[in-house]
Scaffold this motif. Structure first.
Motif, short mmCIF file in Angstrom:
data_model
loop_
_atom_site.label_atom_id
_atom_site.label_comp_id
_atom_site.label_asym_id
_atom_site.label_seq_id
_atom_site.Cartn_x
_atom_site.Cartn_y
_atom_site.Cartn_z
N PRO A 1 -11.34 -51.59 -36.37
CA PRO A 1 -12.03 -52.25 -35.18
C PRO A 1 -11.77 -51.82 -34.02
CG PRO A 1 -10.36 -53.52 -36.04
CD PRO A 1 -10.51 -52.35 -37.11
N LEU B 1 -14.03 -48.77 -33.20
CA LEU B 1 -15.35 -49.32 -33.16
C LEU B 1 -15.69 -49.70 -31.54
CD1 LEU B 1 -18.04 -49.80 -34.23
CD2 LEU B 1 -17.27 -52.27 -34.90
N LEU B 2 -14.53 -50.55 -31.16
CA LEU B 2 -14.71 -51.01 -29.80
C LEU B 2 -14.83 -49.91 -28.82
CD1 LEU B 2 -14.43 -53.69 -28.13
CD2 LEU B 2 -12.11 -53.08 -27.74
N LEU C 1 -18.63 -48.87 -29.00
CA LEU C 1 -19.64 -49.93 -28.49
C LEU C 1 -19.44 -50.09 -26.76
CD1 LEU C 1 -19.41 -52.48 -31.43
CD2 LEU C 1 -21.09 -50.60 -31.05
N ASP D 1 -19.05 -56.84 -31.39
CA ASP D 1 -17.71 -56.10 -31.35
C ASP D 1 -16.52 -57.18 -31.02
OD1 ASP D 1 -16.08 -53.52 -31.55
OD2 ASP D 1 -15.52 -54.74 -29.66
N ALA E 1 -20.62 -50.59 -38.40
CA ALA E 1 -20.20 -52.06 -38.20
C ALA E 1 -20.73 -52.84 -39.31
CB ALA E 1 -20.50 -52.42 -36.82
#
Length: 479
Positions: free
Chosen positions: A7, A10-11, A14, A304, A334
């Motif tokens: 995560p 991914l943050l 994003l 997110d 995601a």
């Protein structure tokens, strides 16, 4: 959200969709104590001039670059003749192209419009020194510096330049003296209040005084967006979200083409690690009826924020809305992680493969697809290739090492798996799959006693572990 979903990575992907930008400001450069980095608009001021119009690097730019920047700035001034900041920047570039008289005239015209900008005589004196430095004339530069220091030791703009240089060399005590003195000499200039506020803010001291100085800057220059931007950012960091919203509303009124006040607060909250607050403000921003493109960005960031709170089911809707507008690989990935968390293995695999089709070296999709095949009992040579690909692109990552070790175990390469997974178990003792794969590999190589604690740990970490029956069988010695 499963640990293997990455995560945090991914943050980062994003949030790059929702970076904010502030307007050009005549301020000395200070290190930011927030991830909300500000920079000067590239449409107005060239890259090389962004940090400060007083830096010597302008003097050392090649002539071709200076000519290009001069053309851009002249066009900006022609388009918006009232933009004194572009005019002032044009003076700096013009000076280092040899147009001394024109540069002085440009600086004077800019200063007449806004006394917060450095006066022409100071700019000329300082940039003569930078010109000597750029030519390698160190003695002449030293003499010019002495002249400048003697003549302008009590000139507030020069003091702020000195403070900036002191900040760059880590001499914070000298920087503080210079910022304090500049504000004392020119309390009616918003630039002195704002610079002193930013210094004290950066230093983490006197919050009441910092707030008062930011408010003073906004009072002195209510038409300048950066005064409200800094005030709002500080109010947010002090926990006063409503006051910050009011300040950012002023920024929004001055810069309607830039992000909304709610979006600014959402980004600040996300950067501070407060995903719940970020969710709140992203939802508020979406309620403002943004454009389709901005709505997609907001939905991606909202998704997110929800994933970070382990609100997996809730995250699906905004991410699907974002990806419907434009397919972005981080969003496809995601959705794959959400599918996997909800037990939709075939959908998850389809999305991971989509990412890999467009970005074959993507280590996150490769890792997650490999581990998905392990979990569903479909490990193959392809699985090992995927795990090795992820390992090559992100070496030393404990999650990827865990996947690699589990693939080795699943393929019967127990000795190699043990070597990898022992290190993983020490670094990530809460990973039930690493514990299972290590325990199974140890049991399969006859190290039943050593395998016991790892297998027992599996059921302690996850009583509903997918292969709990096999774990029980291994613990009982039946396999």
């Amino acid at each position: 959200m499963p640990e293997r979903v990455f995560p945090k990575l991914l943050l980062a992907l994003l949030l790059s969709l929702s970076a904010l930008q502030a307007q050009a400001v005549p301020l000395a450069t200070l290190p930011e104590n927030s991830s909300m980095a500000e920079f000067i608009s590239p449409e107005v001021v060239p890259e090389a001039l962004r940090q400060s119009l007083s830096q010597q690097n302008v003097a050392s730019l090649p002539e071709l670059i200076l000519l290009e920047q001069s053309e851009r700035l002249r066009e900006a001034v022609t388009t918006n003749p009232s933009d004194q900041y572009a005019l002032h920047a044009l003076g700096t570039v013009t000076f280092h192209l040899g147009g001394d008289a024109e540069a002085v005239a440009l600086w004077q015209a800019a200063e007449r419009r806004d006394p917060n900008l450095t006066p022409a005589e100071v700019m000329q004196a300082v940039h003569k020194m930078f010109r000597h430095l750029a030519k390698g004339e160190s003695s002449a530069a030293e003499m010019q510096l002495k002249h400048v220091e003697d003549r302008y030791k009590d000139q507030p703009h020069f003091l702020m330049m000195r403070a900036e240089q002191a900040m760059r060399t880590g001499n914070f005590s000298e920087a503080e003296k210079a910022f304090m003195r500049a504000h004392e000499l020119a309390p009616g200039l918003y630039v002195t209040a704002l610079n002193l506020a930013r210094f004290l803010d950066f230093s983490g001291r006197e919050p009441a005084r910092v707030l008062a100085l930011y408010q003073e800057g906004a009072r002195l220059a209510p038409e300048r967006a950066e005064t409200w931007f800094h005030l709002g950012s500080f109010q947010f960091r002090q926990g006063d979200g409503e006051a910050a919203l009011g300040a950012f509303k002023r920024v929004q009124a001055l810069l309607p083409a830039q992000p909304s006040a709610e979006r600014r607060l959402a980004v600040l909250a996300a950067a501070a690690g407060n995903s719940s607050a970020a969710e709140h403000w992203y939802r508020k921003a979406l309620g403002n009826k943004p454009s389709a493109d901005e709505a997609a960005q907001l939905n991606a960031a909202l998704g997110d924020a929800l994933l970070r709170q382990n609100k997996v089911a809730e995250a699906r809707k905004p991410i699907e809305a974002a990806i419907k507008h434009r397919e972005e690989l981080p969003l496809v990935f995601a959705l794959g992680t959400i599918d996997e968390a909800e037990g939709k293995s075939s959908d998850a695999e389809r999305r991971y493969r989509r990412v890999l089709a467009l970005a074959p070296e993507n280590p996150l999709a490769a890792n997650n697809l490999a581990m998905l095949q392990v979990k569903t009992g479909r490990a193959s040579p392809e699985t090992l290739e995927l795990a090795e690909r992820a390992r090559k692109n992100i070496p030393g990552n404990v999650i990827i090492e865990s996947t690699y070790g589990c693939v080795l175990s699943e393929l019967g390469r127990y000795g190699e798996a043990i070597e990898v997974l022992k290190a993983v178990a020490a670094a990530a003792p809460s990973d039930p799959w690493a514990a299972y794969c290590l325990g199974r590999s140890l049991a399969q190589t006859g190290n039943v006693e050593e395998a016991g604690p790892f297998l027992s740990r599996v059921l302690e970490l996850d009583p509903t572990f997918a292969r709990r029956e096999h774990v029980s069988a291994l613990l009982s010695g039946k396999q």
